[in-house]
Design a protein around this motif. Sequence first.
Motif, short mmCIF file in Angstrom:
data_model
loop_
_atom_site.label_atom_id
_atom_site.label_comp_id
_atom_site.label_asym_id
_atom_site.label_seq_id
_atom_site.Cartn_x
_atom_site.Cartn_y
_atom_site.Cartn_z
N LEU A 1 0.66 -1.24 0.16
CA LEU A 1 0.00 0.03 -0.02
C LEU A 1 0.84 1.34 0.04
O LEU A 1 0.74 2.18 -0.67
CB LEU A 1 -1.01 -0.06 1.32
N LEU A 2 1.80 1.28 0.87
CA LEU A 2 2.77 2.23 0.91
C LEU A 2 3.42 2.52 -0.37
O LEU A 2 3.81 3.69 -0.97
CB LEU A 2 3.69 2.27 2.29
N ALA B 1 10.24 4.74 6.54
CA ALA B 1 9.52 3.40 6.37
C ALA B 1 9.55 2.76 5.07
O ALA B 1 9.56 1.26 5.37
CB ALA B 1 8.00 3.91 6.66
N LEU B 2 10.07 3.35 4.17
CA LEU B 2 10.02 2.58 2.89
C LEU B 2 11.13 3.35 1.98
O LEU B 2 11.16 4.50 1.80
CB LEU B 2 9.04 2.53 2.21
N VAL B 3 11.99 2.64 1.32
CA VAL B 3 12.63 3.24 0.06
C VAL B 3 12.77 2.35 -1.06
O VAL B 3 12.62 0.95 -0.93
CB VAL B 3 14.32 3.44 0.62
N THR C 1 11.08 7.78 -1.07
CA THR C 1 11.41 7.69 0.40
C THR C 1 10.01 7.81 1.22
O THR C 1 9.30 8.94 0.81
CB THR C 1 12.48 8.27 1.04
N VAL C 2 9.26 6.99 1.79
CA VAL C 2 8.16 7.10 2.42
C VAL C 2 8.61 7.35 3.81
O VAL C 2 9.37 6.63 4.59
CB VAL C 2 7.19 6.05 2.53
N GLU C 3 8.33 8.77 4.42
CA GLU C 3 8.79 9.06 5.97
C GLU C 3 7.29 9.11 7.05
O GLU C 3 6.49 9.63 6.35
CB GLU C 3 9.38 10.40 5.81
N ARG D 1 12.91 -1.56 -0.27
CA ARG D 1 13.07 -1.97 1.50
C ARG D 1 11.88 -1.48 2.22
O ARG D 1 11.73 -0.24 2.04
CB ARG D 1 14.41 -1.48 1.76
N PHE D 2 11.39 -2.17 3.20
CA PHE D 2 10.41 -1.86 4.11
C PHE D 2 11.12 -1.73 5.36
O PHE D 2 11.28 -2.63 5.76
CB PHE D 2 9.17 -2.77 3.97
#
Length: 153
Positions: free
Chosen positions: A64-65, A140-142, A130-132, A95-96
């Motif tokens: 989802l992210l 959280a995710l890259v 990148t999810v921050e 990467r999670f």
Amino acid sequence: MLPAALQPLHLWASQERLGLATRIEQSRIDAFAAATGDHNWIHVDPTRAQAQLPGGQTIAHGFLLLSMTVEEDVAALTGFPGIAHVLNYGLNKVRFLAPVPSGSDIRVRSQLVSLEPRQPGQWLLTQRKTVELLPSGEVALVAEQLSLVVVAT
């Protein structure tokens, strides 16, 4: 050398972009579970999560992210004159890194990695996403997101 049609896109992509803050509501997590068939309790059972997960909340699906990393790009990429269309070409190095509890605010940071020719009239746009988590900035995710940009002929 970039064709003239890609120069505005390159200028846009070469600037680090911070997306708007988005709250990850349980209803969105539930809708994603319904769409993908991933009903793992860590995502969809708030009662069990409260009792068994650190922090006591369900967590968003990693995919989802990942899907949210393209939201703001879709409108921007299709709005550049001289571009016929843009296709999702895939991902590199996903990467999670941290869980995103339901109710959390996140934002997506986008950075240009490269814009390279593929075939005549086709260019591969690679962006680092990148999810921050907000407000901490914890990552959280890259991932590297790949988009195939087709120049209008």
